[in-house]
Write a protein that holds these residues in place. Structure first.
Motif, PDB file in Angstrom:
ATOM      1  N   ASP A  99      17.159  44.177 -58.255  1.00  0.00           N
ATOM      2  CA  ASP A  99      16.315  44.686 -59.338  1.00  0.00           C
ATOM      3  C   ASP A  99      16.719  46.096 -59.756  1.00  0.00           C
ATOM      4  O   ASP A  99      16.630  46.451 -60.932  1.00  0.00           O
ATOM      5  N   LEU A 100      17.165  46.909 -58.766  1.00  0.00           N
ATOM      6  CA  LEU A 100      17.504  48.302 -59.054  1.00  0.00           C
ATOM      7  C   LEU A 100      18.985  48.500 -59.361  1.00  0.00           C
ATOM      8  O   LEU A 100      19.416  49.620 -59.641  1.00  0.00           O
ATOM      9  N   GLY A 101      19.772  47.422 -59.267  1.00  0.00           N
ATOM     10  CA  GLY A 101      21.192  47.540 -59.538  1.00  0.00           C
ATOM     11  C   GLY A 101      21.955  48.290 -58.465  1.00  0.00           C
ATOM     12  O   GLY A 101      22.940  48.988 -58.765  1.00  0.00           O
ATOM     13  N   LEU A 102      21.546  48.142 -57.196  1.00  0.00           N
ATOM     14  CA  LEU A 102      22.173  48.850 -56.089  1.00  0.00           C
ATOM     15  C   LEU A 102      23.147  47.931 -55.353  1.00  0.00           C
ATOM     16  O   LEU A 102      22.989  46.707 -55.355  1.00  0.00           O
ATOM     17  N   PRO A 103      24.150  48.512 -54.673  1.00  0.00           N
ATOM     18  CA  PRO A 103      25.130  47.695 -53.956  1.00  0.00           C
ATOM     19  C   PRO A 103      24.552  47.115 -52.669  1.00  0.00           C
ATOM     20  O   PRO A 103      23.592  47.642 -52.112  1.00  0.00           O
ATOM     21  N   GLY A 104      25.182  46.035 -52.214  1.00  0.00           N
ATOM     22  CA  GLY A 104      24.766  45.429 -50.958  1.00  0.00           C
ATOM     23  C   GLY A 104      24.598  43.928 -51.105  1.00  0.00           C
ATOM     24  O   GLY A 104      24.917  43.333 -52.140  1.00  0.00           O
ATOM     25  N   GLN A 105      24.092  43.292 -50.067  1.00  0.00           N
ATOM     26  CA  GLN A 105      23.944  41.841 -50.051  1.00  0.00           C
ATOM     27  C   GLN A 105      23.029  41.367 -51.176  1.00  0.00           C
ATOM     28  O   GLN A 105      21.963  41.933 -51.402  1.00  0.00           O
ATOM     29  N   SER A 106      23.434  40.302 -51.840  1.00  0.00           N
ATOM     30  CA  SER A 106      22.660  39.754 -52.953  1.00  0.00           C
ATOM     31  C   SER A 106      21.539  38.858 -52.435  1.00  0.00           C
ATOM     32  O   SER A 106      21.563  38.388 -51.295  1.00  0.00           O
ATOM     33  N   PRO A 107      20.532  38.567 -53.283  1.00  0.00           N
ATOM     34  CA  PRO A 107      19.475  37.637 -52.859  1.00  0.00           C
ATOM     35  C   PRO A 107      20.010  36.262 -52.484  1.00  0.00           C
ATOM     36  O   PRO A 107      19.537  35.647 -51.519  1.00  0.00           O
ATOM     37  N   ALA A 108      20.985  35.737 -53.228  1.00  0.00           N
ATOM     38  CA  ALA A 108      21.530  34.420 -52.904  1.00  0.00           C
ATOM     39  C   ALA A 108      22.227  34.427 -51.550  1.00  0.00           C
ATOM     40  O   ALA A 108      22.087  33.488 -50.759  1.00  0.00           O
ATOM     41  N   SER A 109      22.978  35.480 -51.270  1.00  0.00           N
ATOM     42  CA  SER A 109      23.646  35.589 -49.974  1.00  0.00           C
ATOM     43  C   SER A 109      22.624  35.703 -48.853  1.00  0.00           C
ATOM     44  O   SER A 109      22.737  35.039 -47.818  1.00  0.00           O
ATOM     45  N   ALA A 110      21.611  36.546 -49.047  1.00  0.00           N
ATOM     46  CA  ALA A 110      20.589  36.720 -48.010  1.00  0.00           C
ATOM     47  C   ALA A 110      19.888  35.399 -47.709  1.00  0.00           C
ATOM     48  O   ALA A 110      19.652  35.056 -46.547  1.00  0.00           O
ATOM     49  N   LEU A 111      19.554  34.636 -48.748  1.00  0.00           N
ATOM     50  CA  LEU A 111      18.891  33.347 -48.551  1.00  0.00           C
ATOM     51  C   LEU A 111      19.776  32.391 -47.757  1.00  0.00           C
ATOM     52  O   LEU A 111      19.295  31.679 -46.866  1.00  0.00           O
ATOM     53  N   SER A 112      21.063  32.387 -48.041  1.00  0.00           N
ATOM     54  CA  SER A 112      21.960  31.442 -47.373  1.00  0.00           C
ATOM     55  C   SER A 112      22.102  31.731 -45.882  1.00  0.00           C
ATOM     56  O   SER A 112      22.425  30.830 -45.102  1.00  0.00           O
ATOM     57  N   PHE A 113      21.855  32.955 -45.481  1.00  0.00           N
ATOM     58  CA  PHE A 113      21.901  33.294 -44.065  1.00  0.00           C
ATOM     59  C   PHE A 113      20.520  33.241 -43.412  1.00  0.00           C
ATOM     60  O   PHE A 113      20.428  33.332 -42.186  1.00  0.00           O
TER      61      PHE A 113
END
Length: 396
Positions: free
Chosen positions: A88-102
């Motif tokens: 939402d804030l346009g910051l770097p790091g793991q994406s929501p899709a990646s986080a969900l998959s793990f």
């Protein structure tokens, strides 16, 4: 100025020491009460932190008022929340899709089976999904929540009687079933970032589910050179990660079955540091602090390089479970190869194991290789179990 928001879980983390360059710009929201917080820009202990939206609301306010460069967390249950805020804030790091998959074990297995074997599995909408899966796969069957950790709320159904007993419990809408996989379980713990790679392999002393039937648990490190199976597990990690969208900087905790026919089968993979004694064992053997290496590089700071030479020794741990009755933990074992011993001062009298990390006391031992470490762990365990003593409950 570069401000960083942290959703913390570790009860002993010292962020001012881990990230001294950013200490006066760190805003920490914590599940546990921390010490050493005076140097931080702000710090709050938040009751029920992972369950309430307060940290997210406050972090969005910080982004508006001070600007934020990073949002990080060490807590598996906050990975999706942190990813959503970053997106939402346009910051770097793991994406929501990646986080969900793990995080979601059904999505995880659906993703991973593109590159590695997994046990058969099915997401469960109702009891007929479970009975249909059992009809197809046979017993035993493992039933567990898709986003739980620490072996919490897992059931292993061995027969129709177990299924009937399970059917008496309130149904949950977050369950999945998977086939039971025979064989010992290994874990691989890693931090991977641009120009940085650390990977260590270990074997669980016993099944993590054994705690619910009274079996002590622990972990035995594999020597990265003397045990060729360690390299095979590292290669399996790489194959697993090929299937996932991975952030540039990440920590991983992978669990793998080694079947009787010599096949490696994925159990689970998480994009965070392993729990229990894994960080302590890694520090002792390799001099690598997994949390520090991961979090420093996540906010753009350098981390000390991982060791280039193999370790002289490896380590293992054994945790003595709560006994379900008031007991006193034994004194420190007298063996010279016990490197650390700790008792749980916060354990309630008569407590039982709540998850795979529950303990009355634990010991860490050192050895030349996995075989020697395991032998010493079993000797230490026997010594401790022989000295667990019943104690009286203090009068109210």
């Amino acid at each position: 100025m570069t401000h960083v928001a942290v959703i913390n879980y570790g009860p002993r983390h010292d962020y001012a020491a881990m990230l001294p360059e950013l200490a006066d710009r760190l805003h920490v929201f914590s599940h546990h009460r921390l010490t050493g917080t005076a140097a931080l820009a702000s710090y709050e202990y938040v009751e029920d932190c992972e369950s309430v939206p307060y940290p997210e609301l406050r972090i969005r306010g910080l982004a508006r008022d001070t600007g934020l460069a990073h949002v990080i967390t060490d807590n598996e249950y906050d990975l999706e929340r942190a990813a959503r805020i970053r997106a939402d804030l346009g910051l770097p790091g793991q994406s929501p899709a990646s986080a969900l998959s793990f995080r979601d074990k059904a999505v995880m297995k659906e993703t991973a089976r593109r590159t590695v074997p997994t046990a058969p599995f099915r997401r469960l909408a109702d009891i007929t999904d479970l009975t249909g899966f059992i009809a197809e796969q046979g017993y035993p069957v493992v039933v567990k929540p898709v986003k739980q950790g620490g072996s919490r709320d897992i059931s292993v159904l061995h027969d129709d009687d177990a299924l009937l007993a399970f059917s008496r419990r309130p149904w949950r809408d977050d369950l999945m079933a998977e086939g039971f996989v025979e064989g010992p379980m290994y874990h691989v713990d890693a931090v991977v970032a641009p120009g940085y790679r650390f990977v260590a392999a270990s074997r669980y002393l016993r099944s993590c589910l054994g705690v619910f039937s009274g079996h002590n648990n622990g972990s035995v490190q594999l020597h990265p050179v003397r045990d060729p199976f360690a390299r095979r597990l590292e290669e399996f990690l790489d194959r697993v990660l090929e299937a996932f969208e991975t952030p540039a900087t990440a920590a991983y905790h992978l669990e793998v079955f080694h079947t009787p026919d010599d096949e490696l089968v994925l159990c689970e993979i998480a994009s965070r540091v392993g729990g229990d004694r894994i960080p302590a064992l890694t520090r002792l053997t390799y001099g690598v602090d997994l949390h520090t290496a991961w979090l420093r590089q996540s906010v753009g700071l350098p981390a000390a390089p991982p060791p280039s030479a193999p370790p002289a020794a490896v380590h293992g741990s054994v945790s003595i479970l709560p006994q379900g009755r008031p007991v006193a933990a034994p004194e420190r074992p007298p063996f010279p190869w016990v490197r650390h011993y700790e008792t749980n001062e916060n354990l309630a009298a008569g407590a039982v194991a709540q998850n795979s990390t529950s303990y009355l006391c634990f010991a860490i031992v050192e050895g030349a290789d996995a075989a020697q470490v395991e032998q010493r762990l079993l000797e230490t365990e026997a010594w401790l179990m022989d000295r667990v003593r019943d104690t009286e409950v203090p009068a109210p």
